[in-house]
Every structure is written in structure tokens, then in C-alpha cells.
Design an enzyme around this catalytic site. Structure first.
Site, PDB file in Angstrom:
ATOM      1  N   LYS A 143       0.927  -1.168  -0.015  1.00 48.25           N
ATOM      2  CA  LYS A 143      -0.081   0.002   0.024  1.00 48.25           C
ATOM      3  C   LYS A 143       0.845   1.235  -0.103  1.00 48.25           C
ATOM      4  CE  LYS A 143      -2.026  -1.787   3.681  1.00 48.25           C
ATOM      5  NZ  LYS A 143      -3.339  -1.440   3.787  1.00 48.25           N
ATOM      6  N   ARG A 144       0.097   2.492  -0.135  1.00 51.06           N
ATOM      7  CA  ARG A 144       1.193   3.769   0.007  1.00 51.06           C
ATOM      8  C   ARG A 144       1.985   3.730   1.308  1.00 51.06           C
ATOM      9  NH1 ARG A 144      -1.508   8.044   0.600  1.00 51.06           N
ATOM     10  NH2 ARG A 144      -3.436   7.090   0.957  1.00 51.06           N
ATOM     11  N   LYS A 190      -0.587   4.072   7.938  1.00 51.03           N
ATOM     12  CA  LYS A 190      -0.367   2.643   7.594  1.00 51.03           C
ATOM     13  C   LYS A 190       0.429   1.878   8.231  1.00 51.03           C
ATOM     14  CE  LYS A 190      -2.480   3.857   2.964  1.00 51.03           C
ATOM     15  NZ  LYS A 190      -3.704   3.104   2.821  1.00 51.03           N
ATOM     16  N   THR A 235      -9.046  -1.327   0.530  1.00 52.15           N
ATOM     17  CA  THR A 235      -9.679  -2.397  -0.150  1.00 52.15           C
ATOM     18  C   THR A 235      -8.506  -3.312  -0.463  1.00 52.15           C
ATOM     19  OG1 THR A 235      -8.809  -0.873  -2.118  1.00 52.15           O
ATOM     20  CG2 THR A 235     -11.255  -0.865  -1.669  1.00 52.15           C
TER      21      THR A 235
HETATM   22  C1  LIG Z   1      -5.819  -1.854  -3.829  1.00 54.35           C
HETATM   23  C2  LIG Z   1      -4.930  -0.785  -4.110  1.00 54.35           C
HETATM   24  C3  LIG Z   1      -4.593  -0.034  -3.246  1.00 54.35           C
HETATM   25  C4  LIG Z   1      -5.446   0.272  -2.146  1.00 54.35           C
HETATM   26  O1  LIG Z   1      -4.609  -0.484  -0.878  1.00 54.35           O
HETATM   27  P1  LIG Z   1      -5.038  -0.099   0.448  1.00 54.35           P
HETATM   28  O2  LIG Z   1      -4.177  -1.220   1.235  1.00 54.35           O
HETATM   29  O3  LIG Z   1      -6.456  -0.121   0.783  1.00 54.35           O
HETATM   30  O4  LIG Z   1      -4.390   1.048   0.761  1.00 54.35           O
HETATM   31  C5  LIG Z   1      -3.160   0.758  -3.724  1.00 54.35           C
HETATM   32  N1  LIG Z   1      -2.742   0.685  -4.838  1.00 54.35           N
HETATM   33  C6  LIG Z   1      -3.115  -0.424  -5.562  1.00 54.35           C
HETATM   34  C7  LIG Z   1      -2.192  -0.441  -6.751  1.00 54.35           C
HETATM   35  C8  LIG Z   1      -4.205  -1.044  -5.425  1.00 54.35           C
HETATM   36  O5  LIG Z   1      -4.356  -2.136  -6.292  1.00 54.35           O
END
Ligand SMILES: *Cc1c(COP(=O)(O)O)cnc(C)c1O
Length: 845
Positions: A565-566, A571, A673
């Protein structure tokens, strides 16, 4: 209410083991060869892989276009209500196999290409990711586009066609470096440029007011005009029945080259205006990029909002001939506050250009617009200096003031004499040097304001929008995010998909609630064996990628522990890496113990200006260097940071994950997500009670998820007591030793002071509760170790995670938007059990 495929559907996915149709095969082969010759201008003998990819994509696109035009005509003839999804980000990823899969043509294209001597998999990799987004918010927009097409909702996504998407991340000596993402350099076979669809978007200048038939008429005399040109990408729904457009705007100058200036020899000056106009769609701003290019960002927002509204108004006028009924035929969803200017732009169009009475225009605008909030972090809620607004959008500022007058009068009526209440709901922040508040603007101008998980929607009412909710009760509602299973299960994990078809029947492809059939099989040893074989296969693929990219050898038999994730403090990648250090130290203390082999896998980008997040990336890589090369721990712990996280990388990592890290500070993640994608692919979650983790727990059952740490209210209380963590560190020998090692340079021997700032922040400024949550997290991780060793029980929990995820399909989310906010019909009836809403959550298991 059956969702079993209609036999007339053109896209029939061949049942398992069924051969592809010979006639179709011959037709596809000749179509690809035709494109290669006539559209690319090459013979099979001289074609590069890239040429083949383009030819195949164009052959596929032809097949999509027929469905697209039919869908378009049907909704036009029926006078259907349309949904317009406005988003500054669409994180699409690759489209080739996505579209093939939804068209039911994956197998036949694979066979056709095979006959022509090229591998589908090789071609797939030729396509660059369309990375027109930062993360979750942009990916949500992409999943929603796919679900809206699947549910046959006539919809258009509006955004910006950035020349450069989110930067490409390179890791050099452990540090993040940013490079431009040149996703368009080989052309883009999916898009149709629409040179005839051009709108003028204005900036600056002044406003003249003239008396007209008892009313005031505002005439904006702008100083600058930019043209918006449309580029359309077709988005195919599942089984190819319905196709919608993603319409992205590109900017150009109406006066691209001043010939007189050019002829004087001033070549740069001659195209200066063009450069200024084009800068609007040059690149996507990373989140958290604060000061940089703020004015340009506001120009981007107005540019795409204005072009999109002009476009939808024109379409509505051509079908309905009037604007009075706009709200009955048009629903506009604002994805976060970035398109908030839609409130003022729609008012400007109705009042200034179409001479509506203000009050009537306001009713139409509010009934048409709705807004999705994505964050509670006050620093992330957009505001703009009034002075900048005055300079760039003078008429819009007037409109904001006028909205605010009526709005504040209502506030006064509601809470007479309450100055604080009025200040808190006002569209203008008078304290912070007078700024326009985009969240307030979107709220006041929308009939629906939704959060993206049950907890986030509740917190919205208690925090950021507490007072606005009091003033406009009933507007806030919840729509828990979802993900499209076509991409995140079928495409990303074909082996698991085949197993699920076998276990739950073919109908599982159309109706995810069929995954329930797994419940009864979760302890079945034959199914468990197959399930583990699939996971192992996916882990081998990821292990190979890690070996190739990082030259780190990992054992596919180890527990794959994934945080992707970012990179952001909330986070808490830092919590994960501090725990990694503590585990490493514990292993060194007692190397003989039967430690569970683990691979810690990280991926994610930090905003270029976010120095602390970039230092965390460096720390992860420095820890990796030491841990991966220490023979004392016998390879039982490995750390891998994979560079350039994007949709395509996610598609490889997620199917291989055993453990999903969703460890944000409670109260700070709106939904997430990534958590859903990983659970759907059989990873167990270790996480806090934050965002959609709570609903995931409610669905999969508390015994199939590892929850740890403080809850949102605990965090609020503890922060009030102060951020000093020396007390908790003193009580935790594991934590104390890990922080000392990091702070004293054990992982950065060449530069011992490198991570002093991190150690200091951990000790004295624990805003994100890394230390406060550490022991609870460490213990939860050791619980995971213990569970991992009991293979059938682990597999059972993993299978139950898959079985209980159907509610998190974005089809369910979109059905709720369609029913509660947009008031549009959707195709098919909801399969049993998928329409439960947040109100019923908690009643499960
Ligand atoms: C699903 C997705 C995210 C979101 O990830 P989170 O864990 O919900 O922050 C970010 N970047 C990409 C490329 C994704 O597919």
C-alpha cells in the site's frame, strides 16, 4: 432471481476443459493478422512483440465497440438516467486481459496467438499500467467503472488524461527515487480521441453584473481559455453485455502557435501558451504533495469539472431539451472533494447561462450531486486560499459567497446565536487566513454524503461533519467499498478460480454468493490439498519474481507476510519493520528454536515530498540487507521490498499472500480495499479495528482473523494524554531493544545516525501509536506463528476467508449506490444474501 448466465450472452466462458470453438479461432486469427497489416503496417515476419500486442488489442477493441454502440443506443432510446462518476484518479492498470476475460475471449485469443507463434502472457506484459491514481481512491474508481458496466448502468467516468501517471519508483541503494511514468510513449490502443468533442474552459478575469428583467445577470469575462479534448476508453462489463466510456480530458491551447512571434525567431515564446495549457494534464499530483504546484492542482480540478459538466449538460439537452428535469435523468457522483467545484460550476451554468432562478437552480444542483468522502484526516481535507480563488475563478467565488449566505442563515436558524457552530459549518475558514473549504462545499451542495466503511461513516458524523450533519440531518450514509472479483480473483488468480468453479459450480463466476458452498468443504482434506497446491503455485511465481528483481532467494514454503500500500505513517509500515527487527533479534538469541520461516514482503510508494515516509523505505531496505545476509538465522526470516507498486504488481503478490497486514492506527483508514483483495485470495488478516477490517471480521468470523491493538476511541484518549512513549518502551524489552538497534545504527553501520530521527519519534512523538500498539502486535504475530504450524486449521481458516468475502464485491457496493443515491435500475436481481447493508452488520456470525 437467478444470476445464471443467459444462453444468449455472447461471452461464454468455456467450461473447464472444454476446447475452443474452431470457427471463432480462425476468425480471431485473421482479425489479428488483419490489424497487424492494416493498422500497424507490418508483416508477421517483422512484427515485434509490441506490434503483436497492439494488433491483438485492436482486434479485441473492434469486438468491444459493437457492444458499446449498441449499449449506447439502447440507453439513449430508452431515455435512461445516467450516472456520471467524477474522479481526479482512475487507477486502471492493464486492460488487455481484463477486457478479454469480460468478453469471454481469453481462451480463444490465447489459442489464436499461440497458433501465430506468440504467447498471450508475453503480450500482456507489453501493456504499460495506466497508473492515473495514487492508491485506493483511484483503484476504487476503476473497480466501480467495471461494476457499473457489469450491472448495465449507463455511466460515464470523467477524469484527466495525464501525460504522466503516478511516478515510477526506483529503489537505488535502498532509497526511493522518482522517475516520470511514460505510459503513453508507445501509444494507447484502447482510447478513441474525439477531436470533435472540445470544450472551452476559462480562468481568471473579472465579473460584470447587469440588471436584467428584475434580476441580476453575472457575465464572466475570463482572461484565459483552455480547450478540453475528449479521449474515450471503453470499459466492458462482465460477459460483455454492457460497455461504458471512461472519458478523460486532455488540455490544449486554442491558439497553439503564434506565427507572428515564431517568425521573429522567438520559437519558445511562440508556443508558450500551448505549454501553459498543456501543463494542466501533464502529470498526476501524488497525495500529500503539499506546497508544490498548488495553483496548478486547482486548475486541474476546475478544468475537468467544467469540461465534464458542459459535456453532460449538452448530452442532456440534446435528449431532453430542457434542464428543469436534470436530476431525474442525471446523477453526478463526486469521488472525494477534488471535483467539489461541480457545485459552483453547475450553479453557474444554470443561473448565468440558462437563466434559472437561484432557488430553483439550487434545488436542481443538490438533487443531482452526491459526494463520497474518503478521509477524516483534517490535513487531507482540501482548502484553497480565497485570494487564489479570486484570481483564478472569480465568478465561482461569488457563487460560493452567495451559497454561504443562505447556508449560514439556515445555521443561525438552527442554532441561534451560536457563533462557533456557524464558523464550523461555513464554506469559508476565517481562522486560517480565509480559505475555501471544499469538503463543506461538497457537503452543502449534495443530497447524499457517503463514507466508505461503516466505521468511517459513523466517525464522519461524530467528527469532521458533526455540525453539518446536525444542520442537514439524513444526508450522511454509508457505502462500504468493494472490489471487482473479475480482476482480483478471476484474472489475478486463475488457478484458484478454476478450483472454485470445480467446488462451487460454474455459476460462481456470475454469482459470488455461491462461494458459500465452500463452507461445507472447508475441512475436507482433498479440497484443502488442492487449495494449498494453488497457493503454493502462486507463491513459487512470486518467489521467482523476488529472486529476479532483488536477487533474494525466498522459500515458497515459508509464510508470506504481505504489506502492500502507499507508504504512510498512519498505515504503519514502521510497526511492521520494528516487529521484524524484534523477531530477528529473538531468532538470534535462540537460533535452535523451531521458528516459523517468514518472508516479509513490502511494496508501496511514498509521495516525493514526504521525507519521513521515504526514510521508512530506506529503513526497510537496510533491515533487509542485514537480515537477508545473516547466516545465524538460517534463512528463516527474509525481507523483500518490491519497487514500483502498481496494479500489475498487486496482481502477482496478492494471490501468493498467506498473511495480510492491515495495521493502520485505529480511526485513520477510511476503508481500505487491499484488505478485501487479500482476504478474497485466502490470506488471513492481521489488523486493527479500523475501516473495513471491522466488517471483514464480522463476515469471516473473529476466529478467522487476528485483531490486535487499540481501538479508535482508545487512540483519541491516549493522544490527549500525550505522545510520549517512554513508559510503554520501558515495559517492553523487545520493543526497547529493537528501537535501540535502529537508532544506534545497527542497520546502517556506514551512517549510524541515519535513523536517529525515527528512534526519537518512536520514543517521544508516538502520534501513530506504533509503540503503544507494539506488544499487542508482537503477540498477535506469535499467535499467527502458532496457527501456521497447524496446517489443516490454517487452511480451513484461509478457505473460510474466501467463502465469506462475497459481500465485498464492488457489484454489491454499486447496487447500493444505485438504489440509495442514484435511483437507477440495475441488471438482474441481487443474488441471495448480498444486499445486506451496514445496518445489519454485526448480526453475522
Ligand atoms: C487496492 C490497491 C490500493 C489500495 O490499497 P490499501 O491497502 O487499501 O491502501 C493501492 N494501490 C493499488 C495498486 C491497489 O491495487
Amino acid at each position: 432471481m437467478s444470476n445464471v448466465p443467459d444462453p444468449s450472452f455472447p461471452a461464454n466462458i468455456p467450461a473447464l476443459g472444454q476446447p475452443v470453438d474452431e470457427l471463432a479461432l480462425a476468425e480471431i486469427k485473421s482479425a489479428i493478422l488483419g490489424k497487424l497489416r492494416l493498422a500497424i503496417g507490418k508483416d508477421a515476419g517483422m512484427a515485434t512483440r509490441h506490434d503483436w500486442y497492439k494488433a491483438a488489442a485492436l482486434a479485441l477493441r473492434d469486438r468491444i465497440v459493437h457492444h458499446w454502440l449498441t449499449a449506447e443506443k439502447q440507453s439513449y432510446d430508452a431515455g435512461s438516467k445516467r450516472v456520471y462518476y467524477l474522479s481526479l484518479e482512475f487507477l486502471i492498470g492493464r486492460l488487455f486481459t481484463d477486457a478479454l476475460n469480460n468478453m469471454g475471449l481469453l481462451k480463444v485469443f490465447e489459442a489464436a496467438l499461440g497458433d501465430l507463434g506468440v504467447g498471450l502472457e508475453d503480450l500482456r506484459k507489453c501493456e504499460p499500467d495506466a497508473a492515473l491514481g495514487n492508491g485506493g481512491l483511484g483503484r476504487l474508481a476503476a473497480c466501480f467503472m467495471e461494476s457499473m458496466a457489469t450491472l448495465a448502468i449507463p455511466a460515464i467516468g470523467y477524469g484527466i488524461r495525464y501525460d504522466f501517471g503516478l511516478f515510477r519508483q526506483i529503489i537505488a541503494q535502498g532509497w526511493q527515487q522518482e522517475y516520470p511514468d511514460e505510459w503513453l510513449s508507445f501509444g494507447n490502443p484502447w482510447e478513441f480521441q474525439r477531436p470533435e468533442v472540445v470544450y472551452h474552459v476559462h480562468f481568471g478575469g473579472g465579473v460584470e453584473h447587469v440588471e436584467r428583467k428584475g434580476g441580476d445577470l453575472a457575465i464572466w469575462h475570463p482572461a484565459e481559455t483552455v480547450q478540453a479534448v475528449a479521449f474515450d476508453t471503453p470499459i466492458v462489463g462482465w460477459r460483455g453485455q454492457h460497455v461504458n466510456a471512461l472519458r478523460l480530458w486532455s488540455a490544449r491551447s486554442p491558439d497553439p502557435l503564434k506565427l507572428d512571434v515564431f517568425n521573429t525567431g522567438d520559437y519558445l515564446g511562440a508556443s508558450a501558451e500551448e505549454a501553459r495549457a498543456e501543463s494542466i494534464c501533464k502529470f498526476l499530483y501524488p497525495n500529500d504533495e503539499s506546497a508544490a504546484g498548488r495553483e496548478l492542482r486547482l486548475r486541474q480540478e476546475y478544468f475537468f469539472v467544467s469540461a465534464s459538466l458542459q459535456d453532460l449538460i449538452k448530452r442532456h439537452l440534446s435528449s431532453d431539451g430542457q434542464l428543469r428535469n436534470l436530476a431525474s435523468k442525471v446523477a453526478v457522483q463526486l469521488n472525494d472533494t477534488h471535483p467539489s467545484l461541480a457545485v459552483t460550476e453547475l450553479m453557474r451554468i444554470l443561473v448565468d447561462l440558462h437563466h434559472f432562478r437561484w432557488d430553483e437552480a439550487w434545488k436542481i444542483a443538490v438533487a443531482t450531486l452526491s459526494y463520497t468522502n474518503h478521509t477524516l484526516l483534517p490535513e487531507a481535507l482540501e482548502t484553497w486560499p480565497v485570494e487564489l480563488f479570486q484570481r483564478l475563478l472569480p465568478r465561482h467565488l461569488e457563487i460560493i459567497y452567495r451559497i454561504n449566505v443562505a447556508h449560514l442563515a439556515q445555521a443561525e436558524e438552527r442554532c441561534p446565536g451560536d457563533v462557533d457552530f456557524r464558523a464550523s459549518v461555513s464554506l469559508i475558514d476565517e481562522k486560517a487566513g480565509r480559505r475555501v473549504r471544499m469538503g463543506q462545499l461538497a457537503f452543502v451542495g449534495s443530497h447524499s454524503i457517503n463514507g466508505v466503511s461503516a466505521m468511517h461513516s459513523d466517525l464522519m458524523k461524530e467528527t469532521v461533519f458533526h455540525d453539518l450533519n446536525h444542520l442537514y440531518p439524513g444526508r450522511i450514509n454509508n457505502k462500504t467499498n468493494g472490489i471487482t472479483f473479475r480482476r482480483w480473483l478471476m484474472l489475478a488468480n486463475p488457478k484458484l478460480t478454476d478450483l472454485l468453479r470445480e467446488a462451487c459450480g460454474e455459476a460462481v463466476l456470475d454469482d459470488p454468493s455461491r462461494l458459500e458452498h465452500l463452507e461445507a468443504l472447508a475441512s475436507d482434506s482433498a479440497l484443502q490439498q488442492k487449495f494449498r497446491t494453488v497457493k503454493h503455485h502462486n507463491k513459487i511465481a512470486l518467489a521467482r519474481l523476488i529472486g529476479e528483481r532483488l536477487n533474494v532467494m525466498v522459500d515458497p514454503g515459508a509464510l508470506f507476510d504481505v504489506q502492500i500500500k502507499r507508504i504512510h505513517e498512519y498505515k504503519r509500515q514502521l510497526l511492521n519493520i520494528v516487529e521484524t527487527v524484534a523477531l530477528y533479534q529473538a531468532m538470534k538469541d535462540d537460533p535452535k528454536r523451531d521458528w516459523v520461516p517468514r518472508v516479509k514482503i513490502f511494496a508501496g510508494k511514498a509521495a516525493a515530498s514526504y521525507r519521513y515516509a521515504k526514510l521508512i523505505i530506506k529503513l526497510i531496505n537496510d533491515v533487509a540487507d542485514i537480515v537477508n545476509n545473516d547466516p545465524a538465522i538460517g534463512g528463516r526470516l527474509k525481507v523483500a521490498f518490491l519497487a514500483d507498486y502498481n496494479v500489475s504488481l498487486a496482481e502477482v503478490i496478492i494471490p501468493a499472500a498467506d498473511l495480510s497486514e492491515q495495521i493502520s492506527t485505529a480511526g485513520m483508514e477510511a476503508s481500505g480495499t487491499g484488505n478485501m483483495k487479500l482476504a478474497l485470495n485466502g490470506a488471513l488478516t492481521i489488523g486493527t479495528l479500523d475501516g473495513a477490517n471491522i466488517e471483514i471480521r464480522d463476515h469471516v468470523g473473529a476466529e478467522n482473523i487476528a485483531i490486535f491493538g487499540m481501538e479508535a476511541m482508545d487512540v483519541v484518549v491516549r493522544r490527549k494524554q500525550g505522545l510520549d512513549a517512554t513508559d510503554v518502551i520501558r515495559r517492553s524489552p523487545n520493543l526497547s531493544r529493537a528501537i535501540n538497534a535502529i537508532g544506534s545504527g545497527e542497520f546502517s553501520p556506514g551512517d549510524p545516525g541515519r535513523f536517529e530521527s525515527i528512534a526519537h519519534a518512536l520514543r517521544y512523538l508516538d502520534h501513530y501509536m506504533v509503540c503503544a500498539d507494539f506488544d499487542s502486535y508482537y503477540e498477535a504475530q506469535r499467535g499467527i506463528d502458532a496457527r501456521w504450524q497447524v496446517v489443516p486449521a490454517w487452511t480451513r481458516a484461509s478457505i473460510l476467508n474466501v467463502a465469506r468475502m462475497p459481500w465485498f464485491s464492488s457489484d454489491r457496493t454499486i447496487r447500493e449506490y444505485a438504489r440509495d443515491i442514484w435511483n437507477v435500475p440495475v441488471r438482474g436481481t441481487a443474488p441471495h444474501g448480498l444486499q445486506e447493508t451496514g445496518a445489519q452488520r454485526g448480526a453475522t456470525r
